[in-house]
Enzyme design. Structure first.
Site, PDB file in Angstrom:
ATOM      1  N   GLY A  20       3.300 -23.434   3.382  1.00 43.29           N
ATOM      2  CA  GLY A  20       4.154 -22.288   3.697  1.00 43.29           C
ATOM      3  C   GLY A  20       5.254 -22.674   4.672  1.00 43.29           C
ATOM      4  O   GLY A  20       6.406 -22.252   4.527  1.00 43.29           O
ATOM      5  N   GLU A 152      -9.204 -22.629 -10.254  1.00 45.92           N
ATOM      6  CA  GLU A 152      -8.418 -21.395 -10.311  1.00 45.92           C
ATOM      7  C   GLU A 152      -6.903 -21.610 -10.266  1.00 45.92           C
ATOM      8  O   GLU A 152      -6.149 -20.723 -10.641  1.00 45.92           O
ATOM      9  CB  GLU A 152      -8.881 -20.410  -9.235  1.00 45.92           C
ATOM     10  CG  GLU A 152      -8.951 -20.992  -7.848  1.00 45.92           C
ATOM     11  CD  GLU A 152      -9.543 -20.000  -6.855  1.00 45.92           C
ATOM     12  OE1 GLU A 152     -10.233 -19.066  -7.264  1.00 45.92           O
ATOM     13  OE2 GLU A 152      -9.270 -20.177  -5.648  1.00 45.92           O
ATOM     14  N   CYS A 384      -0.539   0.113  16.455  1.00 47.90           N
ATOM     15  CA  CYS A 384      -1.310   0.849  15.444  1.00 47.90           C
ATOM     16  C   CYS A 384      -2.641   1.321  16.029  1.00 47.90           C
ATOM     17  O   CYS A 384      -2.652   2.264  16.804  1.00 47.90           O
ATOM     18  CB  CYS A 384      -1.476  -0.004  14.194  1.00 47.90           C
ATOM     19  SG  CYS A 384      -1.655   1.015  12.728  1.00 47.90           S
ATOM     20  N   HIS A 510       3.956  -1.426  12.874  1.00 48.38           N
ATOM     21  CA  HIS A 510       3.715  -2.830  13.223  1.00 48.38           C
ATOM     22  C   HIS A 510       5.031  -3.550  13.502  1.00 48.38           C
ATOM     23  O   HIS A 510       5.629  -4.108  12.580  1.00 48.38           O
ATOM     24  CB  HIS A 510       2.995  -3.541  12.067  1.00 48.38           C
ATOM     25  CG  HIS A 510       1.603  -3.061  11.864  1.00 48.38           C
ATOM     26  ND1 HIS A 510       0.508  -3.709  12.372  1.00 48.38           N
ATOM     27  CD2 HIS A 510       1.133  -1.973  11.220  1.00 48.38           C
ATOM     28  CE1 HIS A 510      -0.583  -3.055  12.044  1.00 48.38           C
ATOM     29  NE2 HIS A 510      -0.237  -1.992  11.344  1.00 48.38           N
ATOM     30  N   GLU A 512       5.434  -6.292  14.837  1.00 48.19           N
ATOM     31  CA  GLU A 512       5.260  -7.754  14.675  1.00 48.19           C
ATOM     32  C   GLU A 512       5.682  -8.249  13.293  1.00 48.19           C
ATOM     33  O   GLU A 512       6.035  -9.418  13.141  1.00 48.19           O
ATOM     34  CB  GLU A 512       3.811  -8.162  14.976  1.00 48.19           C
ATOM     35  CG  GLU A 512       2.759  -7.757  13.950  1.00 48.19           C
ATOM     36  CD  GLU A 512       2.197  -6.351  14.132  1.00 48.19           C
ATOM     37  OE1 GLU A 512       2.863  -5.527  14.781  1.00 48.19           O
ATOM     38  OE2 GLU A 512       1.108  -6.074  13.595  1.00 48.19           O
TER      39      GLU A 512
HETATM   40  N1  GLN Z   1      -7.510   2.042  11.508  1.00 51.63           N
HETATM   41  C1  GLN Z   1      -6.330   2.697  11.905  1.00 51.63           C
HETATM   42  C2  GLN Z   1      -5.761   3.557  10.789  1.00 51.63           C
HETATM   43  O1  GLN Z   1      -6.023   3.359   9.641  1.00 51.63           O
HETATM   44  C3  GLN Z   1      -5.295   1.728  12.415  1.00 51.63           C
HETATM   45  C4  GLN Z   1      -4.816   0.755  11.392  1.00 51.63           C
HETATM   46  C5  GLN Z   1      -4.121  -0.437  11.966  1.00 51.63           C
HETATM   47  O2  GLN Z   1      -4.275  -0.768  13.130  1.00 51.63           O
HETATM   48  N2  GLN Z   1      -3.366  -1.137  11.134  1.00 51.63           N
HETATM   49  O3  GLN Z   1      -4.996   4.444  11.053  1.00 51.63           O
END
Ligand code: GLN
Length: 533
Positions: A20, A152, A384, A510, A512
């Site tokens: 990668g 595979e 999240c 996210h 990131e």
């Molecule tokens: N488990 C939590 C949700 O589904 C947070 C998900 C996550 O951190 N990506 O909302």
């Protein structure tokens, strides 16, 4: 229009050699030379996508702007190239079979026996070419996951063989990555595994054009000559890839080895002159000799496997460089944090990030980390599930909502401050059914989030089923935890922050996934800045 050139990157001897990174590095050099390049990953496993895979199995699941759950290599592609990848950039055996079987059920094969060759290989070729034809790229780099010789990956290797034949020698190129091990007992570098691995490719009808040899020691001209002779490649097509301290050095190393020059010559691409990598060089210089150093902790439950939080780790490198700072990132397992030890464990860190995740294993440890950050004015970024933990913590300890929780962890909580999203109710299938990909968010002026972004309209990537329960928003805001980012279409809370804290931000999305070398994510940049000052 010029013909699209296809480069295939295969791997031999062992996995984890960094196909990668080599693909992304070559793409970077070609991109900097002015070509439009994209990279695709073909994964030979049967899962339709890695979304249902445990991070321990396969590392982080990377999410594209258009909502595909993909292999973490796509993260490298975006971080190096700064152009978005899409659904089409990651294809798995599961996806290939799913579409072939769907076609068969529709009757598209008109009574024919459906077979690996030609039907599966045709579908693989279609997916490879689709990326080239749709989006007007000059060069499409296709990385084949796994190691040659695996059962595979055979259909993929066969598809490459056919494409080489169909598209012609100057339009296709196979780069094979292998390992040259060093035997310390005899003090020798060994080329035999490479020779064998090339033989496996030859048995499958493919003569690689370029060999990239991963090594811990300088290869020297004799080893290169030996490999060239035994593997039927030109001497300048034997490229050394020696271990380096940061993956971001690999493009510069490939530049030194003239991988780009060899590729351009073999594909008969118009030579636009050498790439200007000055920005990249400056970035590496900062990464290697930063002015500041700061200790930050990531609290998560997959910390045993560094790849599980790949994009977060990389975002700290990008954001660190933007602050002329080395982020000394430590991991703490959330299951190891408890009421007795959390102060002791967390006291030396200048910043705390609580990681994304699913399920209740280690959840109380994450909640304690958020509590520690809030009470001690330590810069905090909740991503999240990390945001959700900060919300639960605030509800319990500031608002006095006893046993407040997310309904993901406790369906009977009296204060469901985090609850299943309306459109998630009734969904039973696990694959690809979360709220995925880019959604708009409006950032409120006068907030810390706005200070970081400097714009009000943003789009960020999501991967979750639960959300902040707006029923409680007034209580939170009155007590000093405000929603500083809201989805303008659905009113979902996207960003929350503490008003009377140095820097405490939680995001439902996210950040990131969209941090790159050229464009470090503003939240990471600002978070790190807050930890330095
Ligand atoms: N488990 C939590 C949700 O589904 C947070 C998900 C996550 O951190 N990506 O909302």
């Amino acid at each position: 229009m010029a013909t699209i050139k296809y480069i295939f990157v295969t791997g031999g001897v062992t996995s984890s050699l960094g196909k990668g990174i080599i693909s992304a590095s070559l793409a970077k050099l070609l991109q900097t030379r002015g070509y439009k390049v994209t990279i695709q990953k073909l994964d030979p496993y049967i899962n339709v996508d890695p979304g249902t895979l445990n991070p321990y199995e396969h590392g982080e699941c990377y999410v594209t702007l258009d909502g595909a759950e993909t292999d973490l290599d796509l993260g490298h592609y975006e971080r190096f190239l700064s152009i978005p990848t899409s659904q089409a950039n990651n294809v798995t055996t599961g996806k290939i079979y799913q579409s072939v079987i769907n076609k068969e059920r529709r009757g598209d094969y008109l009574g024919k026996t459906v077979q690996v060759i030609p039907h599966i290989t045709d579908e693989i070729k279609r997916r490879i070419k689709l990326l080239g034809s749709k989006q007007k790229f000059d060069v499409v780099i296709t990385e084949i996951g796994g190691t040659v010789g695996d059962i595979e990956s055979l259909p993929y290797i066969e598809a490459v063989r056919q494409l080489k034949w169909e598209l012609g020698v100057t339009n296709t190129l196979v780069i094979h990555l292998t390992l040259v091990p060093y035997l310390s007992a005899s003090g020798e570098l060994k080329t035999k595994p490479t020779q064998h691995s090339v033989k496996v490719l030859l048995e499958n009808g493919i003569q690689p054009n370029i060999l990239v040899l991963r090594t811990e020691h300088e290869l020297g001209i004799d080893i290169k000559k030996k490999v060239a002779l035994f593997c039927n490649v030109d001497l300048d097509s034997v490229i050394q890839s020696i271990d380096v301290s940061t993956i971001y050095e690999v493009p510069l190393m490939m530049l030194k080895e003239k991988l780009d020059v060899t590729v351009i010559r073999k594909l008969e691409l118009q030579d636009n002159g050498p790439p200007d990598m000055s920005y990249w060089k400056k970035f590496i210089k900062t990464v290697k000799n930063p002015k500041h150093k700061v200790k930050i902790v990531l609290v998560g439950k997959y910390v045993e496997l560094p790849d599980a939080y790949k994009s977060i780790n990389e975002s700290f490198i990008h954001g660190g460089a933007a602050n002329d700072c080395y982020v000394d990132l430590h991991n703490v397992h959330s299951e190891d944090l408890n009421e007795e030890n959390y102060v002791e464990v967390l006291k030396d860190y200048k910043g705390i990030l609580v990681a994304p995740g699913f399920g209740d294993r280690g959840i109380e440890g994450k909640i304690l980390a958020a509590k520690y950050a809030r009470e001690n004015n330590i810069p905090f970024l909740g991503v999240c599930l990390g945001l959700q933990c900060a919300i639960v913590e605030f509800a319990r300890n500031v608002l006095g909502f006893q046993n407040a929780h997310s309904t993901e962890m406790s369906t009977k909580t009296p204060y469901p401050v985090i609850d299943l999203m309306e459109d998630q109710k009734g969904i039973t299938e696990k694959g690809g059914t979360m709220r995925l990909g880019g959604y708009p968010c409006v950032v409120k002026k006068g907030t810390k989030a706005f200070d970081a972004y400097q714009v009000t309209k943003i789009v960020e990537r999501h991967r979750h089923r639960y959300e902040f329960n707006n029923m409680f928003l007034k209580d939170f805001e009155k007590a000093g935890m405000i929603a500083s980012g809201i989805n303008p279409d659905t009113n979902l809370v996207e960003i929350m922050e503490l008003t009377s804290h140095k820097w405490f931000i939680g995001v439902q999305f996210h950040p990131e996934y969209s941090s790159t070398v050229i464009k470090p994510h503003p939240l990471f940049v600002d978070f790190i800045k807050a930890t330095i000052s």
